[in-house]
Design an enzyme around this catalytic site. Structure first.
Site, short mmCIF file in Angstrom:
data_model
loop_
_atom_site.label_atom_id
_atom_site.label_comp_id
_atom_site.label_asym_id
_atom_site.label_seq_id
_atom_site.Cartn_x
_atom_site.Cartn_y
_atom_site.Cartn_z
N GLU A 60 0.84 -1.20 0.00
CA GLU A 60 0.00 0.00 0.00
C GLU A 60 0.88 1.25 0.00
O GLU A 60 1.92 1.29 0.65
CB GLU A 60 -0.88 -0.02 1.24
N SER A 87 -5.11 2.74 0.06
CA SER A 87 -6.16 2.40 1.02
C SER A 87 -7.43 3.15 0.63
O SER A 87 -7.41 4.06 -0.19
CB SER A 87 -5.74 2.81 2.43
#
Length: 180
Positions: A60, A87
């Site tokens: 991420e 995210s």
């Protein structure tokens, strides 16, 4: 070529169309460091590559997107393009899941520092429109990418074990990055 993902509702209207110089990084840590040290300037297009399923397992990009969003001068002037993921809390002009990813030789692997990139969210496009030296027509840009692709050598995966197995057999992010 294969698509990308963005949360267009989290992008300021003035950033729905953006053209700027590419600032190219092969990992997220170096990109985040450039943002926090002040090396990224208003108008830049941050390109973080080799972060797709085959490149690094698709981590991420949370810390880099938050570093941009936390800087009042960057949040509405810097775009981020990556073959990595984000995210659900990501805000601003962040475009992820670029496919084919850099590790597969997708166009994101061929972008060089200072290339001029044009992002048009409503038209769903990201295009190379120039180099440090000059603007390019779409035909010239395609020819330049073709030349760069002919010289491209994919990196050799370093990891063994489960992550190495995953990277060698992962599918495109557009198909969930699952193992083939």
């Amino acid at each position: 070529e294969g698509g990308a993902v963005t949360k267009h509702s989290a992008i300021a209207p003035e950033m729905l169309r953006h053209t700027g110089p590419a600032r190219v990084f092969d990992d997220e840590i170096a990109a985040r460091s450039a943002v926090t040290s002040g090396a990224i300037q208003e108008g830049d297009v941050l390109v973080i590559r080799y972060n797709g399923p085959k490149g690094s397992g698709m981590p991420e990009m949370f810390y880099t997107t938050e570093a941009i969003a936390s800087d009042a001068r960057l949040i509405s002037s810097v775009a981020l393009v990556t073959d990595g993921r984000f995210s659900g809390a990501t805000r601003g002009p962040a475009i992820g899941h670029v496919t084919p990813e850099a590790a597969e030789g997708g166009n994101i692997a061929l972008i060089e520092e200072g290339d001029l990139l044009s992002i048009d969210i409503p038209s769903r496009s990201i295009n190379l429109v120039g180099t440090r030296e000059r603007p390019l027509s779409s035909q010239e840009a395609e020819e330049l990418l073709k030349e760069r692709r002919a010289r491209f050598t994919p990196p050799t995966p370093k990891e063994g074990g489960v992550l190495g197995l995953y990277k060698r057999s992962a599918d495109s992010a557009m198909f969930g990055g699952s193992m083939l």
